[in-house]
Design a protein around this motif. Structure first.
Motif, PDB file in Angstrom:
ATOM      1  N   LEU A 113     -17.696  17.535  -2.876  1.00 10.72           N
ATOM      2  CA  LEU A 113     -17.584  18.490  -3.966  1.00 10.72           C
ATOM      3  C   LEU A 113     -18.198  19.817  -3.535  1.00 10.72           C
ATOM      4  O   LEU A 113     -19.329  19.846  -3.045  1.00 10.72           O
ATOM      5  CB  LEU A 113     -18.294  17.974  -5.221  1.00 10.72           C
ATOM      6  N   LEU A 114     -17.461  20.898  -3.713  1.00 12.66           N
ATOM      7  CA  LEU A 114     -17.918  22.225  -3.317  1.00 12.66           C
ATOM      8  C   LEU A 114     -17.939  23.131  -4.536  1.00 12.66           C
ATOM      9  O   LEU A 114     -16.990  23.154  -5.318  1.00 12.66           O
ATOM     10  CB  LEU A 114     -16.988  22.798  -2.252  1.00 12.66           C
ATOM     11  N   PHE A 115     -19.047  23.898  -4.685  1.00 10.94           N
ATOM     12  CA  PHE A 115     -19.239  24.701  -5.889  1.00 10.94           C
ATOM     13  C   PHE A 115     -19.521  26.161  -5.547  1.00 10.94           C
ATOM     14  O   PHE A 115     -20.236  26.460  -4.583  1.00 10.94           O
ATOM     15  CB  PHE A 115     -20.408  24.161  -6.720  1.00 10.94           C
ATOM     16  N   ALA A 116     -18.981  27.054  -6.385  1.00  5.06           N
ATOM     17  CA  ALA A 116     -19.285  28.479  -6.304  1.00  5.06           C
ATOM     18  C   ALA A 116     -19.765  28.930  -7.677  1.00  5.06           C
ATOM     19  O   ALA A 116     -19.241  28.484  -8.698  1.00  5.06           O
ATOM     20  CB  ALA A 116     -18.061  29.280  -5.875  1.00  5.06           C
ATOM     21  N   ALA A 117     -20.754  29.812  -7.687  1.00  3.94           N
ATOM     22  CA  ALA A 117     -21.320  30.303  -8.945  1.00  3.94           C
ATOM     23  C   ALA A 117     -21.490  31.812  -8.844  1.00  3.94           C
ATOM     24  O   ALA A 117     -22.247  32.308  -7.999  1.00  3.94           O
ATOM     25  CB  ALA A 117     -22.672  29.637  -9.212  1.00  3.94           C
ATOM     26  N   LYS A 165     -32.731  18.701  -5.370  1.00  3.75           N
ATOM     27  CA  LYS A 165     -34.130  18.803  -5.819  1.00  3.75           C
ATOM     28  C   LYS A 165     -34.289  19.682  -7.057  1.00  3.75           C
ATOM     29  O   LYS A 165     -35.360  19.718  -7.665  1.00  3.75           O
ATOM     30  CB  LYS A 165     -35.021  19.321  -4.687  1.00  3.75           C
ATOM     31  N   PHE A 166     -33.202  20.391  -7.437  1.00  8.35           N
ATOM     32  CA  PHE A 166     -33.272  21.256  -8.620  1.00  8.35           C
ATOM     33  C   PHE A 166     -32.606  20.628  -9.837  1.00  8.35           C
ATOM     34  O   PHE A 166     -32.557  21.235 -10.897  1.00  8.35           O
ATOM     35  CB  PHE A 166     -32.602  22.602  -8.319  1.00  8.35           C
ATOM     36  N   MET A 167     -32.065  19.407  -9.680  1.00  7.60           N
ATOM     37  CA  MET A 167     -31.370  18.766 -10.781  1.00  7.60           C
ATOM     38  C   MET A 167     -31.799  17.311 -10.907  1.00  7.60           C
ATOM     39  O   MET A 167     -32.107  16.654  -9.904  1.00  7.60           O
ATOM     40  CB  MET A 167     -29.844  18.844 -10.592  1.00  7.60           C
ATOM     41  N   LYS A 168     -31.814  16.826 -12.136  1.00  9.34           N
ATOM     42  CA  LYS A 168     -32.147  15.427 -12.386  1.00  9.34           C
ATOM     43  C   LYS A 168     -30.964  14.548 -12.004  1.00  9.34           C
ATOM     44  O   LYS A 168     -29.831  15.005 -11.932  1.00  9.34           O
ATOM     45  CB  LYS A 168     -32.481  15.235 -13.871  1.00  9.34           C
ATOM     46  N   GLN A 169     -31.263  13.263 -11.787  1.00  2.31           N
ATOM     47  CA  GLN A 169     -30.211  12.342 -11.369  1.00  2.31           C
ATOM     48  C   GLN A 169     -29.095  12.266 -12.407  1.00  2.31           C
ATOM     49  O   GLN A 169     -27.909  12.269 -12.056  1.00  2.31           O
ATOM     50  CB  GLN A 169     -30.788  10.943 -11.127  1.00  2.31           C
ATOM     51  N   GLU A 170     -29.463  12.245 -13.680  1.00  2.00           N
ATOM     52  CA  GLU A 170     -28.430  12.149 -14.715  1.00  2.00           C
ATOM     53  C   GLU A 170     -27.566  13.415 -14.758  1.00  2.00           C
ATOM     54  O   GLU A 170     -26.385  13.368 -15.107  1.00  2.00           O
ATOM     55  CB  GLU A 170     -29.036  11.866 -16.092  1.00  2.00           C
ATOM     56  N   LEU A 222     -22.299  15.830 -13.350  1.00  2.00           N
ATOM     57  CA  LEU A 222     -21.534  16.804 -12.571  1.00  2.00           C
ATOM     58  C   LEU A 222     -20.444  16.100 -11.752  1.00  2.00           C
ATOM     59  O   LEU A 222     -19.288  16.547 -11.716  1.00  2.00           O
ATOM     60  CB  LEU A 222     -22.471  17.577 -11.651  1.00  2.00           C
ATOM     61  N   VAL A 223     -20.801  14.997 -11.122  1.00  2.00           N
ATOM     62  CA  VAL A 223     -19.838  14.227 -10.335  1.00  2.00           C
ATOM     63  C   VAL A 223     -18.714  13.703 -11.233  1.00  2.00           C
ATOM     64  O   VAL A 223     -17.530  13.759 -10.884  1.00  2.00           O
ATOM     65  CB  VAL A 223     -20.539  13.064  -9.605  1.00  2.00           C
ATOM     66  N   ALA A 224     -19.093  13.213 -12.413  1.00  2.00           N
ATOM     67  CA  ALA A 224     -18.091  12.697 -13.353  1.00  2.00           C
ATOM     68  C   ALA A 224     -17.136  13.799 -13.788  1.00  2.00           C
ATOM     69  O   ALA A 224     -15.918  13.594 -13.879  1.00  2.00           O
ATOM     70  CB  ALA A 224     -18.784  12.078 -14.563  1.00  2.00           C
ATOM     71  N   VAL A 266     -17.297  23.808 -14.500  1.00  2.00           N
ATOM     72  CA  VAL A 266     -18.390  22.888 -14.876  1.00  2.00           C
ATOM     73  C   VAL A 266     -19.564  23.652 -15.474  1.00  2.00           C
ATOM     74  O   VAL A 266     -20.695  23.146 -15.499  1.00  2.00           O
ATOM     75  CB  VAL A 266     -18.842  22.051 -13.656  1.00  2.00           C
ATOM     76  N   SER A 267     -19.303  24.854 -15.971  1.00  2.00           N
ATOM     77  CA  SER A 267     -20.377  25.682 -16.527  1.00  2.00           C
ATOM     78  C   SER A 267     -21.140  24.964 -17.631  1.00  2.00           C
ATOM     79  O   SER A 267     -22.378  25.003 -17.682  1.00  2.00           O
ATOM     80  CB  SER A 267     -19.800  26.999 -17.057  1.00  2.00           C
ATOM     81  N   ASP A 268     -20.415  24.301 -18.546  1.00  2.10           N
ATOM     82  CA  ASP A 268     -21.073  23.600 -19.656  1.00  2.10           C
ATOM     83  C   ASP A 268     -21.911  22.423 -19.163  1.00  2.10           C
ATOM     84  O   ASP A 268     -22.930  22.083 -19.771  1.00  2.10           O
ATOM     85  CB  ASP A 268     -20.029  23.098 -20.660  1.00  2.10           C
ATOM     86  N   VAL A 269     -21.486  21.806 -18.071  1.00  2.00           N
ATOM     87  CA  VAL A 269     -22.195  20.631 -17.552  1.00  2.00           C
ATOM     88  C   VAL A 269     -23.543  21.025 -16.959  1.00  2.00           C
ATOM     89  O   VAL A 269     -24.520  20.283 -17.059  1.00  2.00           O
ATOM     90  CB  VAL A 269     -21.337  19.911 -16.485  1.00  2.00           C
TER      91      VAL A 269
END
Length: 347
Positions: free
Chosen positions: A151-155, A129-134, A139-141, A59-62
């Motif tokens: 949903l679990l994320f690693a960066a 708190k670091f991302m807008k709702q849209e 990201l969910v989509a 999801v890097s581009d998202v």
């Protein structure tokens, strides 16, 4: 005079016969294949368990324009942001999520970002708190999230992300009782060692490169694929093999890329390079870990359950009482002298 297809064909027919006769399981051929690159991108593992889902999603581009510093830092440093969807786990207690975070840290993660989707469609998110709702919605989509999912994320650098999510996927997965075979093919020929500051062979320095990748061996060695393959069952490597180099010029080039001078290559592998002068037929094969095969066939949880004389934690064998003192005559025949250990003290 064999190549990859010959080895895979023989072993598929062997596995079909074995699993039918021993487990009464009808293995459908051909066995699914997946390149190493696809396996890492989709599952974060070169031996993925295909009995369940939870594929890795890039999801890097998202998230590339979001303000979440963890995501931004990973992307700015050449890494990626990837996630897995633990379907139906959205109500997982915080204590269990914290345990997953600690588990992920064991594989190099600095942390683990999560987003739970409530049944009413609202989110419980560790980084909201670091991302807008849209941005969250996008990201969910991208993750295919729906109410009730976690949903679990690693960066981080790709290697860390793959290690973290690949192992987290296995930790979350339920245990299933059917067999799912997979060929993993086209492994990288070389991998870069940060510790040694040079390329090293991913398997061994005698693996044949893909012919079409040979021009890259001087310009971009990290992209050269090998004629190497593993047979995987339910997330466990059962065996592996490769086509071997049988031409002296390619073998010499391989030694060169690995940092051997011609003199050093001759010193260590001169016998092999000399043998090539007499003509070596193309050859290939595959070796199984027989105890692993028996473990999987028997549905055992540990390889120790199928080893005749398993060792305990101190590497001793309770059955044979090994290791035991060696007869002095045997040592003399081998030219080995045993010295008593002496303690040294620093002044």
């Amino acid at each position: 005079f064999v190549d990859v297809e010959d080895v895979l064909d023989v072993n598929e027919r062997l596995l079909k016969k074995l699993f039918k006769e021993i487990c009464n399981y009808d293995l459908q051929l051909p066995i699914q294949r997946m390149t190493w690159r696809e396996a890492m991108d989709r599952f974060g593992s070169d031996k993925p368990d295909l009995r369940f889902g939870m594929e890795l999603k890039n999801v890097s581009d998202v998230v590339k324009d979001c303000e979440f510093v963890v995501f931004k830092s990973a992307l700015e440093n050449g890494g990626s942001v990837r996630g897995i969807n633990a379907e139906g786990q959205g109500a997982m207690p915080r204590k269990k999520i914290d345990a997953l975070v600690e588990y992920a840290k064991g594989f190099g993660a600095k942390g683990l970002a999560y987003l739970a989707i409530h049944e009413d469609g609202t989110y419980k998110c560790s980084f909201s708190k670091f991302m807008k709702q849209e941005e969250l919605d996008a990201l969910v989509a991208a993750m295919g999230g729906k109410p009730g999912d976690l949903l679990l994320f690693a960066a981080d650098k790709d290697k860390v992300v793959f290690d973290v999510l690949g192992n987290l996927r296995l930790e979350l997965a339920r245990q299933l009782d059917h067999f799912k075979f997979l060929w993993v093919t086209e492994f990288p020929l070389l991998e870069y060692s940060e510790e040694e500051n040079r390329y090293v062979a991913m398997h061994h320095p005698f693996t044949m490169p893909m012919e079409e990748d040979l021009p890259l061996i001087d310009t971009d060695p990290g992209k050269v694929r090998a004629k190497a393959y593993d047979i995987v069952l339910n997330g466990t490597e059962m065996g592996g093999g490769s086509v071997r180099i049988h031409q002296s010029d390619i073998q010499s080039k391989m030694f060169e890329v690995l940092g051997f001078t011609p003199e050093k290559a001759q010193e260590q592998f001169g016998f092999l390079l000399e043998a090539f002068k007499y003509g070596v037929p193309p050859h290939a094969g595959l070796a199984y870990g027989l105890d692993r095969v028996v473990m999987l066939m028997g549905g055992c949880d540990s390889i120790r359950e199928v080893i005749a004389f398993p060792k305990v934690k101190d590497a001793s064998c309770l059955m044979t009482e090994a290791p035991t003192p060696v007869d002095p005559k045997q040592l003399e025949e081998l030219g080995i002298e045993v010295c008593e250990e002496t303690e040294t003290t620093e002044e």
